[in-house]
Design a protein around this motif. Structure first.
Motif, PDB file in Angstrom:
ATOM      1  N   ASP A  59       0.510  -1.259  -0.128  1.00 28.06           N
ATOM      2  CA  ASP A  59       0.002  -0.115   0.084  1.00 28.06           C
ATOM      3  C   ASP A  59       0.885   1.430  -0.164  1.00 28.06           C
ATOM      4  OD1 ASP A  59       0.941  -0.375   2.486  1.00 28.06           O
ATOM      5  OD2 ASP A  59      -0.947   0.100   3.574  1.00 28.06           O
ATOM      6  N   THR A  60       2.206   1.080  -0.235  1.00 28.42           N
ATOM      7  CA  THR A  60       2.934   2.297  -0.419  1.00 28.42           C
ATOM      8  C   THR A  60       3.883   1.971  -1.705  1.00 28.42           C
ATOM      9  OG1 THR A  60       4.873   1.447   0.897  1.00 28.42           O
ATOM     10  CG2 THR A  60       3.051   2.511   2.104  1.00 28.42           C
ATOM     11  N   PRO A  61       4.491   3.109  -2.141  1.00 26.63           N
ATOM     12  CA  PRO A  61       5.542   2.823  -3.313  1.00 26.63           C
ATOM     13  C   PRO A  61       6.514   1.744  -2.949  1.00 26.63           C
ATOM     14  CG  PRO A  61       4.943   4.931  -3.095  1.00 26.63           C
ATOM     15  CD  PRO A  61       4.579   4.559  -1.968  1.00 26.63           C
ATOM     16  N   ARG A  62       7.204   1.926  -1.625  1.00 26.76           N
ATOM     17  CA  ARG A  62       8.388   1.314  -1.273  1.00 26.76           C
ATOM     18  C   ARG A  62       8.055  -0.305  -1.258  1.00 26.76           C
ATOM     19  NH1 ARG A  62      11.716   3.245   3.627  1.00 26.76           N
ATOM     20  NH2 ARG A  62      12.324   4.816   2.120  1.00 26.76           N
ATOM     21  N   LYS A  63       6.525  -0.438  -0.780  1.00 25.54           N
ATOM     22  CA  LYS A  63       6.231  -1.874  -0.529  1.00 25.54           C
ATOM     23  C   LYS A  63       5.824  -2.509  -1.974  1.00 25.54           C
ATOM     24  CE  LYS A  63       4.178  -1.692   3.874  1.00 25.54           C
ATOM     25  NZ  LYS A  63       2.898  -1.619   4.837  1.00 25.54           N
ATOM     26  N   MET A  64       5.379  -1.603  -2.827  1.00 26.00           N
ATOM     27  CA  MET A  64       4.989  -2.008  -4.037  1.00 26.00           C
ATOM     28  C   MET A  64       6.451  -2.434  -5.045  1.00 26.00           C
ATOM     29  SD  MET A  64       2.185  -2.704  -6.088  1.00 26.00           S
ATOM     30  CE  MET A  64       1.137  -1.250  -5.438  1.00 26.00           C
ATOM     31  N   LEU A  65       7.443  -1.769  -4.688  1.00 21.53           N
ATOM     32  CA  LEU A  65       8.749  -1.955  -5.270  1.00 21.53           C
ATOM     33  C   LEU A  65       9.639  -3.197  -4.755  1.00 21.53           C
ATOM     34  CD1 LEU A  65      10.365   1.508  -5.714  1.00 21.53           C
ATOM     35  CD2 LEU A  65       9.673   0.366  -7.467  1.00 21.53           C
ATOM     36  N   MET A  66       9.169  -3.381  -3.398  1.00 18.03           N
ATOM     37  CA  MET A  66       9.698  -4.733  -2.816  1.00 18.03           C
ATOM     38  C   MET A  66       8.887  -5.970  -3.240  1.00 18.03           C
ATOM     39  SD  MET A  66      10.274  -3.170   1.161  1.00 18.03           S
ATOM     40  CE  MET A  66      10.600  -5.014   1.506  1.00 18.03           C
ATOM     41  N   ALA A  91       7.461   1.734 -12.344  1.00 16.95           N
ATOM     42  CA  ALA A  91       8.524   2.802 -12.853  1.00 16.95           C
ATOM     43  C   ALA A  91       7.826   4.242 -11.985  1.00 16.95           C
ATOM     44  CB  ALA A  91       8.112   3.063 -14.157  1.00 16.95           C
ATOM     45  N   THR A  92       6.638   4.200 -11.913  1.00 15.78           N
ATOM     46  CA  THR A  92       5.906   5.443 -11.056  1.00 15.78           C
ATOM     47  C   THR A  92       6.448   5.315  -9.638  1.00 15.78           C
ATOM     48  OG1 THR A  92       4.046   5.671 -12.510  1.00 15.78           O
ATOM     49  CG2 THR A  92       3.712   6.220 -10.194  1.00 15.78           C
ATOM     50  N   CYS A  93       6.350   4.050  -9.087  1.00 15.36           N
ATOM     51  CA  CYS A  93       6.772   4.093  -7.435  1.00 15.36           C
ATOM     52  C   CYS A  93       8.278   4.296  -7.426  1.00 15.36           C
ATOM     53  CB  CYS A  93       6.541   2.521  -7.393  1.00 15.36           C
ATOM     54  SG  CYS A  93       4.779   2.062  -6.884  1.00 15.36           S
ATOM     55  N   ARG A  94       9.029   4.082  -8.392  1.00 11.38           N
ATOM     56  CA  ARG A  94      10.460   4.556  -8.202  1.00 11.38           C
ATOM     57  C   ARG A  94      10.471   5.939  -8.255  1.00 11.38           C
ATOM     58  NH1 ARG A  94      10.991   0.669 -12.597  1.00 11.38           N
ATOM     59  NH2 ARG A  94      11.506  -1.594 -11.545  1.00 11.38           N
ATOM     60  N   ILE A  95       9.761   6.789  -9.014  1.00 13.19           N
ATOM     61  CA  ILE A  95       9.762   8.264  -9.130  1.00 13.19           C
ATOM     62  C   ILE A  95       9.384   8.819  -7.933  1.00 13.19           C
ATOM     63  CG2 ILE A  95       8.861  10.134 -10.191  1.00 13.19           C
ATOM     64  CD1 ILE A  95       9.088   8.476 -12.876  1.00 13.19           C
ATOM     65  N   GLN A  98      12.230   8.419  -5.321  1.00 10.87           N
ATOM     66  CA  GLN A  98      13.217   8.944  -5.472  1.00 10.87           C
ATOM     67  C   GLN A  98      13.021  10.545  -5.500  1.00 10.87           C
ATOM     68  OE1 GLN A  98      14.727   7.423  -9.321  1.00 10.87           O
ATOM     69  NE2 GLN A  98      15.083   5.393  -8.504  1.00 10.87           N
ATOM     70  N   GLN A  99      11.881  11.030  -6.270  1.00  8.19           N
ATOM     71  CA  GLN A  99      11.678  12.538  -6.352  1.00  8.19           C
ATOM     72  C   GLN A  99      10.690  13.144  -5.047  1.00  8.19           C
ATOM     73  OE1 GLN A  99      10.923  13.681 -10.314  1.00  8.19           O
ATOM     74  NE2 GLN A  99      12.045  11.958 -11.096  1.00  8.19           N
ATOM     75  N   TYR A 100       9.817  12.194  -4.634  1.00  5.13           N
ATOM     76  CA  TYR A 100       8.573  12.813  -4.029  1.00  5.13           C
ATOM     77  C   TYR A 100       8.641  12.227  -2.534  1.00  5.13           C
ATOM     78  CZ  TYR A 100       7.444  14.500  -8.416  1.00  5.13           C
ATOM     79  OH  TYR A 100       7.480  15.150  -9.725  1.00  5.13           O
ATOM     80  N   ASN A 101       9.584  11.819  -2.161  1.00  2.00           N
ATOM     81  CA  ASN A 101       9.630  11.022  -0.694  1.00  2.00           C
ATOM     82  C   ASN A 101       8.285   9.907  -0.366  1.00  2.00           C
ATOM     83  OD1 ASN A 101      10.948  10.680   1.850  1.00  2.00           O
ATOM     84  ND2 ASN A 101       9.393  12.323   2.774  1.00  2.00           N
ATOM     85  N   GLY A 102       8.045   9.216  -1.598  1.00  2.00           N
ATOM     86  CA  GLY A 102       6.878   8.417  -1.410  1.00  2.00           C
ATOM     87  C   GLY A 102       5.627   8.737  -1.365  1.00  2.00           C
ATOM     88  N   GLU A 103       5.495  10.166  -1.750  1.00  2.00           N
ATOM     89  CA  GLU A 103       4.339  10.808  -1.760  1.00  2.00           C
ATOM     90  C   GLU A 103       3.915  11.215  -3.202  1.00  2.00           C
ATOM     91  OE1 GLU A 103       2.412  11.420   1.208  1.00  2.00           O
ATOM     92  OE2 GLU A 103       3.919  10.504   2.246  1.00  2.00           O
ATOM     93  N   VAL A 104       2.481  11.119  -3.502  1.00  4.17           N
ATOM     94  CA  VAL A 104       2.001  11.489  -4.653  1.00  4.17           C
ATOM     95  C   VAL A 104       1.815  13.213  -4.642  1.00  4.17           C
ATOM     96  CG1 VAL A 104      -0.115  11.247  -6.177  1.00  4.17           C
ATOM     97  CG2 VAL A 104       0.250   9.413  -4.698  1.00  4.17           C
ATOM     98  N   LEU A 114       4.354  11.105 -14.547  1.00  2.00           N
ATOM     99  CA  LEU A 114       4.601   9.766 -14.131  1.00  2.00           C
ATOM    100  C   LEU A 114       4.296   8.652 -15.038  1.00  2.00           C
ATOM    101  CD1 LEU A 114       2.992  10.196 -10.691  1.00  2.00           C
ATOM    102  CD2 LEU A 114       5.516  10.021 -10.998  1.00  2.00           C
ATOM    103  N   PRO A 115       4.996   7.630 -15.191  1.00  4.88           N
ATOM    104  CA  PRO A 115       4.503   6.515 -16.134  1.00  4.88           C
ATOM    105  C   PRO A 115       3.259   6.013 -16.391  1.00  4.88           C
ATOM    106  CG  PRO A 115       6.659   6.217 -15.390  1.00  4.88           C
ATOM    107  CD  PRO A 115       5.866   7.105 -14.597  1.00  4.88           C
ATOM    108  N   GLY A 116       2.476   6.326 -17.561  1.00  9.44           N
ATOM    109  CA  GLY A 116       1.159   5.824 -17.596  1.00  9.44           C
ATOM    110  C   GLY A 116      -0.011   6.672 -17.098  1.00  9.44           C
ATOM    111  N   VAL A 117       0.567   7.976 -16.703  1.00 10.80           N
ATOM    112  CA  VAL A 117      -0.556   8.714 -16.082  1.00 10.80           C
ATOM    113  C   VAL A 117      -0.635  10.069 -17.113  1.00 10.80           C
ATOM    114  CG1 VAL A 117      -0.929  10.591 -14.561  1.00 10.80           C
ATOM    115  CG2 VAL A 117       0.204   8.577 -13.500  1.00 10.80           C
ATOM    116  N   GLY A 118      -2.149  10.097 -17.752  1.00  9.09           N
ATOM    117  CA  GLY A 118      -2.144  11.304 -18.595  1.00  9.09           C
ATOM    118  C   GLY A 118      -3.154  11.940 -18.034  1.00  9.09           C
ATOM    119  N   ARG A 119      -3.830  13.004 -18.961  1.00  5.34           N
ATOM    120  CA  ARG A 119      -4.749  14.124 -18.458  1.00  5.34           C
ATOM    121  C   ARG A 119      -5.709  13.487 -17.639  1.00  5.34           C
ATOM    122  NH1 ARG A 119      -4.848  19.425 -19.496  1.00  5.34           N
ATOM    123  NH2 ARG A 119      -6.951  20.422 -19.056  1.00  5.34           N
ATOM    124  N   LYS A 120      -6.419  12.623 -17.962  1.00  7.94           N
ATOM    125  CA  LYS A 120      -7.704  11.961 -17.215  1.00  7.94           C
ATOM    126  C   LYS A 120      -7.026  11.348 -15.935  1.00  7.94           C
ATOM    127  CE  LYS A 120      -9.514   7.929 -18.544  1.00  7.94           C
ATOM    128  NZ  LYS A 120     -10.174   6.883 -19.170  1.00  7.94           N
TER     129      LYS A 120
END
Length: 210
Positions: A59-66, A91-95, A98-104, A114-120
């Protein structure tokens, strides 16, 4: 459609659904982001079935990467385009790490990088997670906006920009949810169920079914 009719249209939608929200299940902005990424060309129901198990362990970027790609694929393999979505999620979780301290991030520009994220997707996150008055136009909203005369346009972006101009300010935050739910369950693509439509008397659609 004039401003008075638009005002009445949203008042009617609010009467039947005072507090609309997404049907995707989530507990944080990160979970919402992942759920929306998975929802492209998939139903909310199928996404929820997958994420209930996925978010229980990641339920967090770090756990998803793990978790890793192979195990992530096992959780989402019932969803369309799951291989591409898995790569984008990791790829989004890595960013995020690395760039947002695990926050959206909370701006459209940052989200769309972010990879896969478009305007919608960015609009959904900004609206639902962060309370911004954005309108994420999908096929349902595009159809409803054009059929009713609320905001006609030939492209998704054209409809979105028109909606942002014409939706009364008091209804702008929830407009996305009202319109998508109305399109999903009442103003359906093949055969709109006009006999149970609360905005039937306001709608400008020429081919009403009742």
């Amino acid at each position: 459609m004039n401003s008075a009719t638009r005002q009445e249209l949203f008042a009617c939608l609010k009467t039947v659904n005072p507090n609309p929200t997404t049907e995707l299940e989530y507990q944080s902005s990160f979970e919402l982001l992942i759920a929306v990424l998975l929802s492209a060309q998939a139903t909310d129901k199928s996404v929820n079935l997958a994420t209930r198990k996925l978010f229980a362990v990641a339920d967090t970027p770090r756990k998803m990467l793990m978790l890793g790609e192979e195990r992530l694929l096992d959780f989402i393999k019932s969803i369309g385009l799951f291989k591409t979505k898995a790569k984008n999620i990791l790829a989004t979780c890595r960013i995020l790490e690395q760039q947002y301290n695990g926050e959206v991030p909370r701006t459209r520009e940052q989200l769309e990088q972010l990879p896969g994220v478009g305007r919608k997707t960015a609009n959904v996150v900004l609206n639902t997670a962060f309370g911004e008055p954005t309108i994420a136009v999908d096929t349902h909203i595009f159809r409803v906006a054009n059929r009713t005369g609320l905001a006609r346009g030939k492209s998704v972006l054209e409809v979105e920009l028109k909606l942002l101009k014409v939706v009364p300010k008091a209804y702008r935050h929830d407009a996305h949810h009202w319109l998508i739910l109305h399109g999903r369950y009442v103003c359906k693509a093949r055969k709109p169920e006009c006999n149970r439509c609360v905005i039937y008397h306001l709608c400008e659609y020429k081919d009403k079914t009742a």
